[in-house]
Design a protein around this motif. Structure first.
Motif, PDB file in Angstrom:
ATOM      1  N   ARG A  92     -28.921 -53.978  15.688  1.00 11.21           N
ATOM      2  CA  ARG A  92     -28.688 -55.176  14.897  1.00 11.21           C
ATOM      3  C   ARG A  92     -27.972 -54.760  13.611  1.00 11.21           C
ATOM      4  NH1 ARG A  92     -29.758 -56.993  19.024  1.00 11.21           N
ATOM      5  NH2 ARG A  92     -31.288 -58.578  19.613  1.00 11.21           N
TER       6      ARG A  92
ATOM      7  N   ALA B 171     -23.936 -55.175  17.231  1.00  9.77           N
ATOM      8  CA  ALA B 171     -24.817 -55.063  18.402  1.00  9.77           C
ATOM      9  C   ALA B 171     -24.194 -54.249  19.524  1.00  9.77           C
ATOM     10  CB  ALA B 171     -25.175 -56.458  18.914  1.00  9.77           C
TER      11      ALA B 171
ATOM     12  N   SER C 210     -29.210 -61.637  13.951  1.00 10.65           N
ATOM     13  CA  SER C 210     -29.113 -60.494  13.037  1.00 10.65           C
ATOM     14  C   SER C 210     -29.595 -60.881  11.643  1.00 10.65           C
ATOM     15  CB  SER C 210     -27.670 -59.990  12.972  1.00 10.65           C
ATOM     16  OG  SER C 210     -27.311 -59.315  14.159  1.00 10.65           O
TER      17      SER C 210
END
Length: 479
Positions: free
Chosen positions: A126, A283, A373
């Motif tokens: 993340r 990601a 995120s």
């Protein structure tokens, strides 16, 4: 509250961001040695040469398709038509220019997102602007403000806006009631979103290439049947951009109308510098294993969104002869539908309705993916908080399908303006880091090596970077 929202929109969108995003794009274009021109083939090579990677993150191609899912929405159909109506054919030239410099900005922000990414409790990657604001700039306050604005705009309100566009298109083309459209879209989106980012990636990497490909094929068909008119149309776009043919087709707005509307359309469409796409860029497991490779991937997203899809819409509109610059002339989605009707007959409005369905649906799931995120940064990345956010996003889809969304859209605009302003400040502060990473990547390429970034080799930029991500064995990364 309304007065504050209107003030933020007027100041930030009217002055700060239109000029700021463009200026930052020019700054990074120069600072990075015109990377998007000198290394243009590399933007494609990092996609064509990438492979499926580990269980810790999604592939570079999936990260690209998710970012395109968010970028390519109803604005690529209706927004371009508005730019042409208000700015004339010359607006398209300035749309191209802002996309070209935006490729450098998109590269910079997504490269930083890769460098400062972390692992969450499930071992998944993340990251995003909030993370590089905290770790790189050293300001968690900036990260908190950015994250809240991102969740409010991309995570929630924009879902209602896209659902509203689908609902209107389905009602006008097929007579489907708004509530039916809302429930169906919410159910379909929910199936994808409740599956998490991997589920969103699996859907996006199938739907996005297909929908963009079909749309571009229709545009190619239009160009072929009007091939003799294309050179003159391209010349008109360039001449109108500089005021040489201001009154072409009845348009009398002048060079500033073309400039402002083209710049705004380009910025709103490709999102370069706004801090949205870096959330999904972080990601991805980069291939080559270097932060810059994922920056190049997201720079390519700007090229595809604006220089391909928006241009396709623009040429179909301009070649149709359907543009009426008078006060009663059609604009927005109606103009796009009228233009397609001229080219492919009665199938035109239906094709546009179906295009809106897919473009807007993928925008809903793409926009939501960014907010995960932000939730992670706020310490709300657990199962229960994410379930609540997903439920709220689905509720906004149903609400947006049956209600006008203009009131909350102003709030979303203000939220996005604040997050974009914060992001621009952050990437300027970290510009030296971007330069170091870029020189390292292309230096290794020039030496004939596959670029590989190792934390231990760059003590000048090691602040806030997770050494376990960037010092590990690449073979292990791909297991």
């Amino acid at each position: 509250m309304n007065a504050i929202v209107d003030f933020l929109n007027t100041v930030l969108w009217g002055y700060v961001l239109v000029y700021g995003l463009l200026a930052v794009g020019i700054f990074f274009t120069i600072r990075l040695g015109f990377i998007q021109f000198r290394h243009f083939p590399e933007y494609f090579r990092v996609i064509t040469g990438s492979r499926e990677t580990s269980g810790e993150g999604i592939s570079p191609l999936q990260a690209l398709t998710i970012s395109l899912a968010s970028r390519v929405g109803t604005g690529n159909l209706a927004g371009v038509a508005v730019a042409i109506y208000l700015g004339g054919p010359g607006a398209i030239f300035w749309m191209w220019m802002v996309a070209l410099v935006g490729m450098a900005t998109a590269y910079a922000e997504s490269t930083l997102a890769q460098l400062y990414k972390v692992r969450n409790g499930d071992g998944q990657y993340r990251g995003g602007p909030a993370f590089y604001m905290a770790a790189g700039v050293g300001s968690r306050a900036m990260g908190y403000a950015f994250s809240i604005c991102l969740i409010l705009s991309f995570g929630l309100i924009f879902s209602a806006v896209q659902a509203n566009s689908i609902s209107e298109a389905m009602t006008e083309a097929f007579g489907v009631p708004g509530i039916v459209t809302g429930v169906v879209i919410a159910a379909l989106a929910g199936i994808v979103i409740f599956g998490g980012i991997r589920s969103i990636a699996n859907v996006a990497d199938k739907i996005v290439p297909a929908m963009a490909g079909i749309y571009l094929l229709v545009a190619i068909y239009v160009l072929v049947i009007h091939i003799t008119e294309v050179p003159a149309m391209l010349a008109l776009i360039v001449k109108s951009a500089f005021g040489f043919e201001q009154a072409a087709g009845g348009f009398t707005g002048g060079i500033m109308a073309a400039l402002m509307n083209g710049v705004k359309r380009g910025l709103f469409s490709n999102e370069a510098g706004m801090g949205s796409a870096p959330n999904i860029a972080a990601a991805a497991v980069p291939d080559p294993h270097h932060p810059s490779s994922q920056g190049l991937v997201q720079g390519l997203g700007v090229f595809i969104d604006t220089l391909m899809i928006c241009t396709a819409t623009a040429l179909m509109i301009l070649l149709s002869g359907a543009v009426d610059y008078g006060p009663d002339g059609a604009q927005g989605m109606v103009l796009t539908q009228n233009a397609l009707g001229e080219h492919i007959g009665v199938a035109g409005p239906y094709f546009v309705a179906i295009a809106i369905l897919f473009f807007a649906f993928t925008s809903i799931i793409g926009n939501y993916s960014y907010s995960e995120s932000a939730m992670e940064f706020l310490g709300l990345g657990g199962r229960v908080p994410l379930m609540i956010l997903k439920a709220l996003a689905m509720a906004m889809v149903i609400w947006g399908a049956v209600q006008p969304v203009s009131a909350v859209f102003n709030l979303a605009d203000a939220s996005m303006a604040v997050m974009a302003t914060i992001n621009l400040v952050a990437i300027l502060i970290l510009s030296k880091t971007v330069v170091v990473l870029t020189k390292d990547y292309f230096g290794q390429k020039a030496a004939g090596r596959v670029p590989l970034f190792r934390f231990s080799e760059h003590p000048d930029i090691d602040k806030g970077v997770d050494p376990s991500i960037w010092n590990r064995d690449v073979a292990q990364e791909r297991q």
